[in-house]
Design a protein around this motif. Structure first.
Motif, PDB file in Angstrom:
ATOM      1  N   ALA A  45       0.822  -1.208   0.000  1.00 52.41           N
ATOM      2  CA  ALA A  45       0.000   0.000   0.000  1.00 52.41           C
ATOM      3  C   ALA A  45       0.858   1.262   0.000  1.00 52.41           C
ATOM      4  O   ALA A  45       0.496   2.270  -0.615  1.00 52.41           O
ATOM      5  CB  ALA A  45      -0.939  -0.003   1.208  1.00 52.41           C
ATOM      6  N   ARG A  46       1.989   1.220   0.672  1.00 55.11           N
ATOM      7  CA  ARG A  46       2.866   2.393   0.741  1.00 55.11           C
ATOM      8  C   ARG A  46       3.502   2.711  -0.615  1.00 55.11           C
ATOM      9  O   ARG A  46       3.992   3.823  -0.827  1.00 55.11           O
ATOM     10  CB  ARG A  46       3.943   2.178   1.801  1.00 55.11           C
ATOM     11  CG  ARG A  46       3.396   2.174   3.227  1.00 55.11           C
ATOM     12  CD  ARG A  46       4.479   2.006   4.277  1.00 55.11           C
ATOM     13  NE  ARG A  46       3.898   1.867   5.600  1.00 55.11           N
ATOM     14  CZ  ARG A  46       3.497   2.874   6.372  1.00 55.11           C
ATOM     15  NH1 ARG A  46       3.647   4.125   5.930  1.00 55.11           N
ATOM     16  NH2 ARG A  46       2.988   2.664   7.556  1.00 55.11           N
ATOM     17  N   ARG A  47       3.489   1.735  -1.506  1.00 48.94           N
ATOM     18  CA  ARG A  47       4.083   1.951  -2.833  1.00 48.94           C
ATOM     19  C   ARG A  47       3.020   2.136  -3.918  1.00 48.94           C
ATOM     20  O   ARG A  47       3.351   2.179  -5.102  1.00 48.94           O
ATOM     21  CB  ARG A  47       4.985   0.764  -3.201  1.00 48.94           C
ATOM     22  CG  ARG A  47       6.138   0.533  -2.232  1.00 48.94           C
ATOM     23  CD  ARG A  47       7.135  -0.469  -2.803  1.00 48.94           C
ATOM     24  NE  ARG A  47       6.586  -1.813  -2.908  1.00 48.94           N
ATOM     25  CZ  ARG A  47       6.683  -2.726  -1.957  1.00 48.94           C
ATOM     26  NH1 ARG A  47       7.304  -2.444  -0.824  1.00 48.94           N
ATOM     27  NH2 ARG A  47       6.176  -3.934  -2.128  1.00 48.94           N
ATOM     28  N   SER A  48       1.767   2.219  -3.511  1.00 47.96           N
ATOM     29  CA  SER A  48       0.679   2.274  -4.490  1.00 47.96           C
ATOM     30  C   SER A  48      -0.112   3.578  -4.347  1.00 47.96           C
ATOM     31  O   SER A  48      -0.359   4.040  -3.223  1.00 47.96           O
ATOM     32  CB  SER A  48      -0.266   1.088  -4.298  1.00 47.96           C
ATOM     33  OG  SER A  48      -1.336   1.136  -5.226  1.00 47.96           O
ATOM     34  N   PRO A  49      -0.552   4.176  -5.456  1.00 49.14           N
ATOM     35  CA  PRO A  49      -1.360   5.396  -5.378  1.00 49.14           C
ATOM     36  C   PRO A  49      -2.812   5.134  -4.982  1.00 49.14           C
ATOM     37  O   PRO A  49      -3.544   6.065  -4.625  1.00 49.14           O
ATOM     38  CB  PRO A  49      -1.290   5.958  -6.802  1.00 49.14           C
ATOM     39  CG  PRO A  49      -1.116   4.740  -7.665  1.00 49.14           C
ATOM     40  CD  PRO A  49      -0.253   3.800  -6.857  1.00 49.14           C
ATOM     41  N   ASP A  50      -3.231   3.866  -5.050  1.00 52.23           N
ATOM     42  CA  ASP A  50      -4.620   3.551  -4.744  1.00 52.23           C
ATOM     43  C   ASP A  50      -4.736   2.098  -4.305  1.00 52.23           C
ATOM     44  O   ASP A  50      -3.789   1.306  -4.449  1.00 52.23           O
ATOM     45  CB  ASP A  50      -5.513   3.811  -5.972  1.00 52.23           C
ATOM     46  CG  ASP A  50      -4.960   3.152  -7.239  1.00 52.23           C
ATOM     47  OD1 ASP A  50      -4.726   1.930  -7.228  1.00 52.23           O
ATOM     48  OD2 ASP A  50      -4.732   3.871  -8.239  1.00 52.23           O
ATOM     49  N   MET A  51      -5.900   1.740  -3.743  1.00 54.06           N
ATOM     50  CA  MET A  51      -6.109   0.365  -3.262  1.00 54.06           C
ATOM     51  C   MET A  51      -7.603   0.075  -3.216  1.00 54.06           C
ATOM     52  O   MET A  51      -8.408   0.931  -2.852  1.00 54.06           O
ATOM     53  CB  MET A  51      -5.508   0.183  -1.866  1.00 54.06           C
ATOM     54  CG  MET A  51      -5.692  -1.220  -1.296  1.00 54.06           C
ATOM     55  SD  MET A  51      -4.816  -1.450   0.287  1.00 54.06           S
ATOM     56  CE  MET A  51      -5.938  -0.604   1.402  1.00 54.06           C
ATOM     57  N   LEU A  52      -7.953  -1.148  -3.598  1.00 51.57           N
ATOM     58  CA  LEU A  52      -9.316  -1.651  -3.445  1.00 51.57           C
ATOM     59  C   LEU A  52      -9.291  -2.804  -2.464  1.00 51.57           C
ATOM     60  O   LEU A  52      -8.517  -3.756  -2.621  1.00 51.57           O
ATOM     61  CB  LEU A  52      -9.878  -2.133  -4.787  1.00 51.57           C
ATOM     62  CG  LEU A  52     -11.242  -2.839  -4.716  1.00 51.57           C
ATOM     63  CD1 LEU A  52     -12.339  -1.862  -4.293  1.00 51.57           C
ATOM     64  CD2 LEU A  52     -11.600  -3.490  -6.056  1.00 51.57           C
ATOM     65  N   ASP A  53     -10.155  -2.738  -1.427  1.00 54.66           N
ATOM     66  CA  ASP A  53     -10.319  -3.831  -0.475  1.00 54.66           C
ATOM     67  C   ASP A  53     -11.610  -4.549  -0.810  1.00 54.66           C
ATOM     68  O   ASP A  53     -12.706  -4.007  -0.623  1.00 54.66           O
ATOM     69  CB  ASP A  53     -10.350  -3.286   0.960  1.00 54.66           C
ATOM     70  CG  ASP A  53     -10.561  -4.381   2.001  1.00 54.66           C
ATOM     71  OD1 ASP A  53     -10.108  -5.516   1.759  1.00 54.66           O
ATOM     72  OD2 ASP A  53     -11.181  -4.101   3.044  1.00 54.66           O
ATOM     73  N   MET A  54     -11.516  -5.780  -1.299  1.00 54.98           N
ATOM     74  CA  MET A  54     -12.695  -6.556  -1.677  1.00 54.98           C
ATOM     75  C   MET A  54     -13.284  -7.267  -0.468  1.00 54.98           C
ATOM     76  O   MET A  54     -12.582  -7.951   0.267  1.00 54.98           O
ATOM     77  CB  MET A  54     -12.314  -7.604  -2.729  1.00 54.98           C
ATOM     78  CG  MET A  54     -11.838  -7.047  -4.046  1.00 54.98           C
ATOM     79  SD  MET A  54     -11.444  -8.385  -5.223  1.00 54.98           S
ATOM     80  CE  MET A  54     -13.080  -9.097  -5.488  1.00 54.98           C
ATOM     81  N   GLY A  55     -14.595  -7.126  -0.267  1.00 46.58           N
ATOM     82  CA  GLY A  55     -15.257  -7.822   0.832  1.00 46.58           C
ATOM     83  C   GLY A  55     -14.821  -7.285   2.174  1.00 46.58           C
ATOM     84  O   GLY A  55     -14.342  -8.031   3.022  1.00 46.58           O
ATOM     85  N   THR A  56     -15.039  -6.016   2.405  1.00 43.22           N
ATOM     86  CA  THR A  56     -14.517  -5.368   3.615  1.00 43.22           C
ATOM     87  C   THR A  56     -15.273  -5.727   4.877  1.00 43.22           C
ATOM     88  O   THR A  56     -14.845  -5.389   5.976  1.00 43.22           O
ATOM     89  CB  THR A  56     -14.511  -3.830   3.413  1.00 43.22           C
ATOM     90  OG1 THR A  56     -13.630  -3.243   4.362  1.00 43.22           O
ATOM     91  CG2 THR A  56     -15.921  -3.240   3.539  1.00 43.22           C
ATOM     92  N   GLY A  57     -16.424  -6.421   4.748  1.00 40.93           N
ATOM     93  CA  GLY A  57     -17.220  -6.730   5.940  1.00 40.93           C
ATOM     94  C   GLY A  57     -17.778  -5.440   6.513  1.00 40.93           C
ATOM     95  O   GLY A  57     -18.377  -4.625   5.813  1.00 40.93           O
TER      96      GLY A  57
END
Length: 261
Positions: A45-57
């Motif tokens: 995550a620290r090296r990415s401009p964005d993130m998707l969390d699938m199934g976050t509950g």
């Protein structure tokens, strides 16, 4: 059986599950896996401009993550959890998108295309999935070339200990293990470069916590019913009163791969 046993089962019947907090006020504890999934995700995550969390509950795990990219989005396929997740994650700047859940990976035919994710092609550079079904081709589609998918999954024989504790025959289930997951990812165009198999230990402080857990996580033992399994629960309660711990292993695996061109 003593009054304590009856009271514990009555509480298990009445106590709701809110979000996806399975600790039951600390009465259910889980040991760490041989790997640190959270640290792995944070490093990417620290090296990415964005993130998707699938199934976050209910957003519990994502909200605890030490670092989230400036653009972080979460999906959730179970309607009651969507509002819970939005309430928890909106103050953190995380959008929660309601989606159609994918079929269990072990039941998906080759080239499955159902459960289309509501994002454009190459929308993310990092997609994270913790214990959620996924369509490998859809994850590949929404990742930019060179983007990374990191997932931790529950193996198909994860519940063998639970069936043994209840004295029930273990059902035959479609195979879902590390090698089958890697095969799905590779067919979709991922290069899997890190993975492992292992288990975590789930321990229960009392029989009520055990019954509550099985009631609210029905995929662990679909045959479980508090009244129907009362005899087995009573037997386990007596063993606990004699000093025996109540715990079961949950077999897991994880894999990480990069979207190839």
């Amino acid at each position: 059986m003593d009054r304590g046993f009856d009271e514990l089962l009555q509480e298990a019947q009445a106590r709701p599950l809110i979000g996806w907090d399975l600790s039951c006020d600390g009465r259910i504890t889980t040991t760490a896996t041989p790997w640190n999934f959270e640290q792995t995700v944070e490093a990417h995550a620290r090296r990415s401009p964005d993130m998707l969390d699938m199934g976050t509950g209910g957003g519990e795990w994502l909200s605890r993550l030490a670092f989230r990219p400036p653009r972080t989005v979460a999906t959730e396929g179970w309607a009651p959890n969507v509002a819970v997740a939005r309430e928890r994650l909106a103050p953190l700047g995380v959008e929660v998108v309601e989606v159609e859940g994918a079929d269990d990976n072990a039941l998906q035919p080759d080239g499955a295309e159902q459960a289309r994710l509501p994002f454009g092609d190459a929308s993310f550079h990092l997609v994270v999935n913790r214990h959620e079904s996924f369509v490998a081709a859809e994850v590949h589609r929404i990742l930019a070339t060179g983007g990374r998918f990191v997932t931790q999954q529950v193996a198909s024989d994860f519940n063998a200990d639970c069936y043994a504790l209840l004295g029930l025959p273990v059902p035959e289930l479609p195979r879902w293990k590390l090698d089958t997951a890697v095969a799905q990812l590779e067919r979709a165009g991922f290069g899997v470069d890190d993975s492992a198999e292992g288990a975590e230990l789930i321990a229960f402080a009392d029989i009520g916590a055990f019954a509550w857990y099985l009631k609210h996580v029905p995929y662990v033992c679909p045959e479980f019913d508090i009244d129907g399994c009362r005899g087995a629960l009573e037997r386990l309660h007596r063993r606990m009163q004699g000093g025996e711990a109540l715990a079961m292993r949950q077999k897991l695996f994880w894999a990480s791969g990069v979207r190839q061109a």
